[in-house]
Write an enzyme that holds these catalytic residues in place. Sequence first.
Site, PDB file in Angstrom:
ATOM      1  N   GLU A 295      13.292  -3.539  -3.485  1.00  0.00           N
ATOM      2  CA  GLU A 295      12.336  -3.652  -4.584  1.00  0.00           C
ATOM      3  C   GLU A 295      12.995  -3.282  -5.899  1.00  0.00           C
ATOM      4  O   GLU A 295      12.757  -3.900  -6.931  1.00  0.00           O
ATOM      5  CB  GLU A 295      11.132  -2.740  -4.326  1.00  0.00           C
ATOM      6  CG  GLU A 295      10.079  -2.826  -5.429  1.00  0.00           C
ATOM      7  CD  GLU A 295       8.913  -1.887  -5.199  1.00  0.00           C
ATOM      8  OE1 GLU A 295       7.950  -1.967  -5.978  1.00  0.00           O
ATOM      9  OE2 GLU A 295       8.963  -1.073  -4.266  1.00  0.00           O
TER      10      GLU A 295
ATOM     11  N   GLY B 239       0.815  -1.212   0.000  1.00  0.00           N
ATOM     12  CA  GLY B 239       0.000   0.000   0.000  1.00  0.00           C
ATOM     13  C   GLY B 239       0.845   1.257   0.000  1.00  0.00           C
ATOM     14  O   GLY B 239       1.019   1.891   1.052  1.00  0.00           O
TER      15      GLY B 239
END
Length: 402
Positions: free
Chosen positions: A246, A129
């Site tokens: 990431e 999120g």
Amino acid sequence: MDIGWNSEDLAFRDEVRAFIDAELTDDLREAGRWMTSVYADHEASMAWQKKLHRRGWAAPAWPERYGGCEWGVVRRYIFAREMKLAGAPPLSPMGIGMCGPALIGHGTEKQKDYFLPRILTGEHFWCQGYSEPQAGSDLAKLAMRARRDGEDLVCSGTKIWTTHANVANWIFCLVRTGEFDRPQMGITFLLIPMDLPGITVQPIVMTSGEHIQNQIFFDEVRVPAANAVGAIDDGWTVAKYLLEFERGGNAYSPELQVRLNRLREIGNDNGLIDDALFAARLARAQIRVDTLETYEFMAMSEAAKGGRPGLSGSVMKILGTELSQHLTELALEAAGPYGMAFQPQAGMAGGPNHIASSDNEPAGPRTAAVAPLKYFNDRAGSIYAGSNEIQRNIIAKAQLGL
């Protein structure tokens, strides 16, 4: 830097191959071989994670004390390459690749003891999120609020482009808990169960028919403040740490090398490999992939000594995603006229496709039918995880002082 394989490396490679031969079923190979995005079919990915977990190989980079393999750079590379060569479906990066490292780096021992084993087994399936309608690459503009009420944080707002929110049972969120002069302050990294009252997931179905992305609405959702990772108002520190993994925690080159080899096979099958111009473009692509591979070895070697991806994460993200896009262009050219048709039934998307018909066999070779699907999906590669323009700005500011 010596990057040759020694006898132990080769023995490990053979061990990985034997495991794959024994455990990777034909349906799982199909799910990995014909992927059209960075995400494999959800059910196939979870089935493969369970097999890897039983073998103790679900988290190659995690420390052993948390259930990981704690492999060095060479073993991680060999493992990743063999998985790509075999067509194994990749695991979702949200839990093992992102939330897990964030917890290992910044979580409390109680949080690690509870969440990490459940991430490994797949009992907890995570989504991320971060992005909001007005806060994408400029993430510090996020507006989802979380006000303190006793032992809880009461969350209201929305998150968008949330991959697999429709199947996830947990989400790690960045929420606004305070207002300071610097917008990066006052943000908290919060772990939220997806079954809490007040959470609504709305699907985002692409024009391709794929349902992978979602928008999530939070209406006065009460979350224990103990679910914050790191200090309240200092979640930006955790977020930056996670984004390094990431963007560059894993190597791009193993997959790119495999895709280049498949391009050569396609070129051989249709005679395109004899075209001097196409052969030259393949050779240039090979040079670029080999260069990236060497850079990744250097970056991962530093990480193996206890370092963090740092700026190398941004460099690898730029080079890896743009090279991936270039290979989709070459694949589309190799597909020829068969690549002009839209045939979603030929691919294995990361979620259900609402317009694909399994009754229709693809016209022409399946590799050709999948080429345009991968081409269009991969346009997002230079945007997600922080656009490549933003990555170049990060490098310019931090490394060059511009």
